[in-house]
Design an enzyme around this catalytic site. Structure first.
Site, PDB file in Angstrom:
ATOM      1  N   LYS A  37       0.732  -1.059  -0.042  1.00 44.75           N
ATOM      2  CA  LYS A  37      -0.060  -0.082   0.014  1.00 44.75           C
ATOM      3  C   LYS A  37       1.023   1.099   0.006  1.00 44.75           C
ATOM      4  O   LYS A  37       2.002   1.253   0.374  1.00 44.75           O
ATOM      5  CB  LYS A  37      -0.963  -0.167   1.365  1.00 44.75           C
ATOM      6  CG  LYS A  37      -0.276   0.016   2.353  1.00 44.75           C
ATOM      7  CD  LYS A  37      -1.209  -0.370   3.665  1.00 44.75           C
ATOM      8  CE  LYS A  37      -0.624  -0.323   5.061  1.00 44.75           C
ATOM      9  NZ  LYS A  37      -1.108  -0.986   6.297  1.00 44.75           N
ATOM     10  N   ARG A 138     -11.547  -0.790  13.873  1.00 47.11           N
ATOM     11  CA  ARG A 138     -11.004   0.187  12.675  1.00 47.11           C
ATOM     12  C   ARG A 138     -11.761  -0.533  11.394  1.00 47.11           C
ATOM     13  O   ARG A 138     -12.646   0.078  10.701  1.00 47.11           O
ATOM     14  CB  ARG A 138      -9.529   0.076  12.531  1.00 47.11           C
ATOM     15  CG  ARG A 138      -9.085   1.127  11.376  1.00 47.11           C
ATOM     16  CD  ARG A 138      -7.752   1.271  11.350  1.00 47.11           C
ATOM     17  NE  ARG A 138      -7.327  -0.221  10.909  1.00 47.11           N
ATOM     18  CZ  ARG A 138      -5.843  -0.094  10.321  1.00 47.11           C
ATOM     19  NH1 ARG A 138      -4.875   0.935  10.465  1.00 47.11           N
ATOM     20  NH2 ARG A 138      -5.459  -1.315   9.752  1.00 47.11           N
ATOM     21  N   TYR A 260      14.990  30.724  11.872  1.00 47.81           N
ATOM     22  CA  TYR A 260      13.819  31.435  12.099  1.00 47.81           C
ATOM     23  C   TYR A 260      13.672  31.363  13.595  1.00 47.81           C
ATOM     24  O   TYR A 260      13.868  30.290  14.306  1.00 47.81           O
ATOM     25  CB  TYR A 260      12.509  30.637  11.553  1.00 47.81           C
ATOM     26  CG  TYR A 260      12.539  30.489   9.969  1.00 47.81           C
ATOM     27  CD1 TYR A 260      12.510  31.735   9.122  1.00 47.81           C
ATOM     28  CD2 TYR A 260      12.844  29.338   9.335  1.00 47.81           C
ATOM     29  CE1 TYR A 260      12.548  31.791   7.895  1.00 47.81           C
ATOM     30  CE2 TYR A 260      12.649  29.316   7.846  1.00 47.81           C
ATOM     31  CZ  TYR A 260      12.656  30.581   7.023  1.00 47.81           C
ATOM     32  OH  TYR A 260      12.644  30.675   5.795  1.00 47.81           O
ATOM     33  N   MET A 307      12.158  24.065   4.832  1.00 46.92           N
ATOM     34  CA  MET A 307      11.553  23.503   3.623  1.00 46.92           C
ATOM     35  C   MET A 307      12.485  22.929   2.954  1.00 46.92           C
ATOM     36  O   MET A 307      12.500  21.861   2.543  1.00 46.92           O
ATOM     37  CB  MET A 307      10.497  24.434   2.756  1.00 46.92           C
ATOM     38  CG  MET A 307       9.592  23.993   1.726  1.00 46.92           C
ATOM     39  SD  MET A 307       8.673  24.743   0.858  1.00 46.92           S
ATOM     40  CE  MET A 307       7.620  25.390   1.826  1.00 46.92           C
TER      41      MET A 307
END
Ligand SMILES: *Cc1c(COP(=O)(O)O)cnc(C)c1O
Length: 364
Positions: A37, A138, A260, A307
């Site tokens: 999968k 589930r 940052y 990023m």
């Protein structure tokens, strides 16, 4: 062609084949049906399936019907594998399932009804699996649903039940009492369908002992190098190596702030490598806390993940732009990265994005 400045994901199919043999041996020789999968956990369902077919795998699991259709094309007519679809028969998917000769693992009574109706209309028997819920809550039919089916075989008319399966909720924690409860529940339910193959174990379940293995096991993450219990297993090899090149080397002075925000104060002179990878390549931003990259023979702390850039503390290691840093691979095990990223190996693998160049070793 990818330029040398991009991140690279190398998929070692020899290591994959090795892991398949380790898992099959651990499973005591019962059939091991690889779980493919999510495009084989992001590693490429086609190359992965073809290599596993060459190793003897004859059944494969996917999640979506669409994944099954693609996998059928990737395998081609020369590899007539059984492809089992964990979503079963979602509304409107019967023609696609039948067209690609996929085996739905039916998850509910309405799916059973739809499958039986389809078989009647097509005037031929349909091969199916049944997913029975034993406590994960589930996916799958309840024990009452399973008994109802077994008691009125009419509802299974036109269906050839090849497999009954269930899935464990706590297999990665060998101390959890829930696995033994699920095992007992599954033993009762599978006895209702004595002709069908039975399957309970995914990667971790294989390592819980012989009673969990039944007729077929469904390894996913451990084929790809993730430890069954979320820590690196010594017998399994890393299949995915994610590397990215150094763009720059610099020294940050004490009292400066890195990146940052104001939180990353530099206390002592810190030599860093700026590496061409980031969360746009699928690395998880949270992985900076404790994450390590392997460079020049040692694991180096990751300071920030942005990023497109990672900054790595490289100490006094000689370094120059263009050299590669390993962020996932034999020297940076996937389970370590997952732990640092607050997740599991599965997620670290599937997140690696298209921007990273793919290289396959040992294709068949
Ligand atoms: C994903 C999945 C597997 C494989 O699990 P791993 O932990 O990756 O080995 C097996 N069975 C089912 C039903 C699954 O959803």
């Amino acid at each position: 062609m990818a330029l040398p400045s991009s991140a690279r994901l190398t998929i070692d199919l020899e290591a994959l084949a090795h892991n398949y043999r380790v898992l099959t041996a651990e499973a005591g020789g019962v059939e091991a049906a690889p779980v493919l999968k999510g495009d084989a956990y992001g590693l490429g369902a086609g190359p992965v399936a073809r290599r596993l077919w060459a190793e003897g795998a004859r059944s494969f699991f996917v999640a979506r019907v669409s994944e099954g259709v693609l996998l059928r094309m990737e395998l081609g007519p020369e590899r007539p594998a059984r492809i089992l679809v964990l979503d079963g028969l979602p509304p409107g998917s019967a023609d696609a399932l039948a067209g690609a000769d996929l085996t739905p693992v039916l998850t509910s009574l309405p799916q059973v009804e739809a499958a039986s109706l389809y078989a009647a209309q097509a005037a031929r028997a349909l091969k199916v699996g049944l997913h029975l819920d034993t406590g994960m809550n589930r996916q799958g039919m309840t024990a009452a649903d399973a008994r109802a089916l077994a008691q009125s075989p009419d509802r299974l008319r036109g269906l050839d039940v090849e497999l009954v399966m269930s899935h464990l909720g706590t297999a990665t924690d060998p101390t959890s009492p829930r696995s033994a409860k699920q095992l007992a529940a599954f033993e009762r339910l599978r006895a209702l369908f004595p002709e069908a193959q039975a399957s309970l174990a995914a990667s971790a379940g294989i390592f819980l002992g012989a009673p969990y293995r039944f007729d077929l096991v469904r390894p996913g993450v451990s084929l790809y190098g993730g430890g069954p219990f979320e820590v690196t297993h010594p017998a399994l090899k890393q299949v995915a190596t994610f590397e990215a090149p150094i763009l720059d080397v610099r020294v940050i002075a004490p009292g400066e702030t890195l990146g940052y925000g104001d939180s990353l104060r530099i206390e002592t002179p810190t030599r860093v490598a700026v590496v061409a990878a980031g969360y746009a390549d699928g690395l998880i931003r949270a992985g900076k806390a404790g994450g390590k990259g392997w460079f020049a023979g040692a694991a180096r702390p990751i300071l920030i993940i942005n990023m497109d850039l990672i900054v790595l503390d490289i100490g006094d290691a000689p370094a120059r732009p263009g050299q590669m840093v390993q962020l996932m691979g034999p020297n940076a095990p996937i389970d370590d990265l997952a732990a640092a990223s607050g997740t599991v190996a599965h997620e670290c693998l599937v997140r690696i994005s298209e921007r990273a160049e793919r290289v396959y070793l040992g294709e068949s």
